[in-house]
Write a protein that holds these residues in place. Structure first.
Motif, short mmCIF file in Angstrom:
data_model
loop_
_atom_site.label_atom_id
_atom_site.label_comp_id
_atom_site.label_asym_id
_atom_site.label_seq_id
_atom_site.Cartn_x
_atom_site.Cartn_y
_atom_site.Cartn_z
N MET A 1 0.84 -1.19 0.00
CA MET A 1 0.00 0.00 0.00
C MET A 1 0.88 1.24 0.00
O MET A 1 1.86 1.33 0.72
N VAL A 2 0.53 2.21 -0.79
CA VAL A 2 1.25 3.46 -0.90
C VAL A 2 0.71 4.42 0.16
O VAL A 2 -0.50 4.53 0.36
N ALA A 3 1.61 5.12 0.85
CA ALA A 3 1.19 6.10 1.85
C ALA A 3 0.68 7.35 1.14
O ALA A 3 1.38 7.93 0.34
N THR A 4 -0.55 7.75 1.44
CA THR A 4 -1.15 8.88 0.76
C THR A 4 -1.25 10.13 1.62
O THR A 4 -1.71 11.16 1.14
N GLU A 5 -0.79 10.06 2.86
CA GLU A 5 -0.94 11.20 3.77
C GLU A 5 -0.31 12.48 3.21
O GLU A 5 -0.76 13.58 3.52
N THR A 6 0.73 12.34 2.43
CA THR A 6 1.43 13.53 1.93
C THR A 6 1.10 13.84 0.47
O THR A 6 1.85 14.54 -0.20
N THR A 7 -0.01 13.30 -0.01
CA THR A 7 -0.42 13.56 -1.39
C THR A 7 -1.82 14.15 -1.41
O THR A 7 -2.48 14.24 -0.39
N VAL A 8 -2.27 14.51 -2.60
CA VAL A 8 -3.63 15.03 -2.76
C VAL A 8 -4.61 13.92 -3.13
O VAL A 8 -5.77 14.18 -3.39
N LEU A 9 -4.14 12.68 -3.12
CA LEU A 9 -4.99 11.55 -3.47
C LEU A 9 -5.42 10.79 -2.22
O LEU A 9 -4.67 10.68 -1.26
N THR A 10 -6.63 10.24 -2.29
CA THR A 10 -7.11 9.39 -1.20
C THR A 10 -6.57 7.98 -1.41
O THR A 10 -6.11 7.62 -2.50
N ASP A 11 -6.65 7.15 -0.36
CA ASP A 11 -6.23 5.75 -0.48
C ASP A 11 -7.01 5.06 -1.60
O ASP A 11 -6.45 4.30 -2.38
N ARG A 12 -8.31 5.32 -1.65
CA ARG A 12 -9.17 4.68 -2.66
C ARG A 12 -8.75 5.11 -4.06
O ARG A 12 -8.70 4.29 -4.98
N GLN A 13 -8.44 6.39 -4.24
CA GLN A 13 -8.01 6.87 -5.56
C GLN A 13 -6.71 6.20 -5.98
O GLN A 13 -6.56 5.79 -7.13
N VAL A 14 -5.77 6.06 -5.05
CA VAL A 14 -4.49 5.40 -5.37
C VAL A 14 -4.73 3.95 -5.76
O VAL A 14 -4.17 3.46 -6.75
N THR A 15 -5.56 3.27 -5.01
CA THR A 15 -5.85 1.87 -5.31
C THR A 15 -6.44 1.73 -6.70
O THR A 15 -6.01 0.88 -7.50
N VAL A 16 -7.43 2.57 -7.01
CA VAL A 16 -8.07 2.51 -8.32
C VAL A 16 -7.05 2.81 -9.42
O VAL A 16 -6.97 2.10 -10.43
N LEU A 17 -6.24 3.86 -9.25
CA LEU A 17 -5.24 4.21 -10.27
C LEU A 17 -4.23 3.08 -10.46
O LEU A 17 -3.85 2.76 -11.59
N GLN A 18 -3.79 2.47 -9.34
CA GLN A 18 -2.82 1.36 -9.45
C GLN A 18 -3.41 0.20 -10.25
O GLN A 18 -2.75 -0.34 -11.15
N LEU A 19 -4.63 -0.18 -9.91
CA LEU A 19 -5.25 -1.31 -10.61
C LEU A 19 -5.49 -0.98 -12.09
O LEU A 19 -5.28 -1.83 -12.96
N ARG A 20 -5.89 0.23 -12.38
CA ARG A 20 -6.12 0.63 -13.77
C ARG A 20 -4.79 0.65 -14.54
O ARG A 20 -4.74 0.24 -15.69
N GLU A 21 -3.71 1.13 -13.89
CA GLU A 21 -2.38 1.14 -14.53
C GLU A 21 -1.89 -0.27 -14.81
O GLU A 21 -1.09 -0.49 -15.72
N GLN A 22 -2.36 -1.23 -14.02
CA GLN A 22 -1.98 -2.63 -14.23
C GLN A 22 -2.80 -3.27 -15.34
O GLN A 22 -2.66 -4.45 -15.62
N GLY A 23 -3.68 -2.48 -15.96
CA GLY A 23 -4.43 -2.96 -17.12
C GLY A 23 -5.82 -3.49 -16.81
O GLY A 23 -6.49 -4.01 -17.71
N GLU A 24 -6.26 -3.38 -15.58
CA GLU A 24 -7.58 -3.89 -15.24
C GLU A 24 -8.65 -2.92 -15.72
O GLU A 24 -8.47 -1.71 -15.72
N THR A 25 -9.79 -3.47 -16.15
CA THR A 25 -10.90 -2.65 -16.58
C THR A 25 -11.59 -2.05 -15.35
O THR A 25 -11.37 -2.51 -14.22
N GLN A 26 -12.43 -1.06 -15.58
CA GLN A 26 -13.17 -0.48 -14.46
C GLN A 26 -14.05 -1.53 -13.79
O GLN A 26 -14.16 -1.55 -12.57
N SER A 41 -15.44 4.61 -11.88
CA SER A 41 -15.26 5.68 -12.85
C SER A 41 -15.20 7.04 -12.16
O SER A 41 -14.35 7.88 -12.47
N ALA A 42 -16.09 7.27 -11.20
CA ALA A 42 -16.11 8.54 -10.46
C ALA A 42 -14.84 8.72 -9.63
O ALA A 42 -14.27 9.81 -9.59
N VAL A 43 -14.37 7.66 -8.99
CA VAL A 43 -13.15 7.74 -8.19
C VAL A 43 -11.96 8.02 -9.09
O VAL A 43 -11.10 8.86 -8.78
#
Length: 141
Positions: A1-26, A41-43
């Protein structure tokens, strides 16, 4: 898990972006997270908006930190913008890091969205760094 405390992204947003970058569909992401495809999609959309805001914030700060800064008004031609960059550099004792054709290309790349027929359609803030790099912030009101 990536630490998000020092970013503008939420944990959920990071998770969604990571999975999408790995090629998974929405829908695949939705199934993994136990939610709907429209929620994913909204996240994802909110995450991309946050990333864009962070990028724009960096552009603004880099421009504001430049030792030589000036604002260019709407209606100014690219020729005038280039001339002003060199004049501001001369006034500040900064050697612009671009020859004229390179500067045109650099500025056009940065300002294409606020240009119409070789003229600016909105005001922009231009900064010159000590190293002669040209920074642009084009969200001025």
């Amino acid at each position: 898990m990536v630490a998000t405390e020092t970013t503008v992204l939420t944990d959920r947003q990071v998770t969604v972006l990571q999975l999408r970058e790995q090629g998974e569909t929405q829908q695949e992401v939705a199934d993994k997270l136990g939610t709907t495809g429209s929620n994913v999609s909204a996240v994802e959309r909110a995450a991309e908006t946050n990333v864009e805001k962070a990028r724009r914030t960096l552009e603004l700060v880099r421009t504001l930190r430049a030792p030589a800064q000036f604002t260019v008004s709407p209606g100014t031609s690219f020729d005038e913008v280039v001339d002003r960059v060199y004049a501001q550099g001369d006034d500040a004792g900064i050697r612009v890091a671009y020859c004229r054709p390179e500067l045109y290309a650099h500025l056009y790349g940065l300002l294409a969205e606020v240009t119409d027929e070789n003229r600016l359609i909105s005001a922009v803030r231009i900064g010159l760094t000590e190293a002669g790099e040209v920074r642009v912030f084009n969200d001025l009101e």
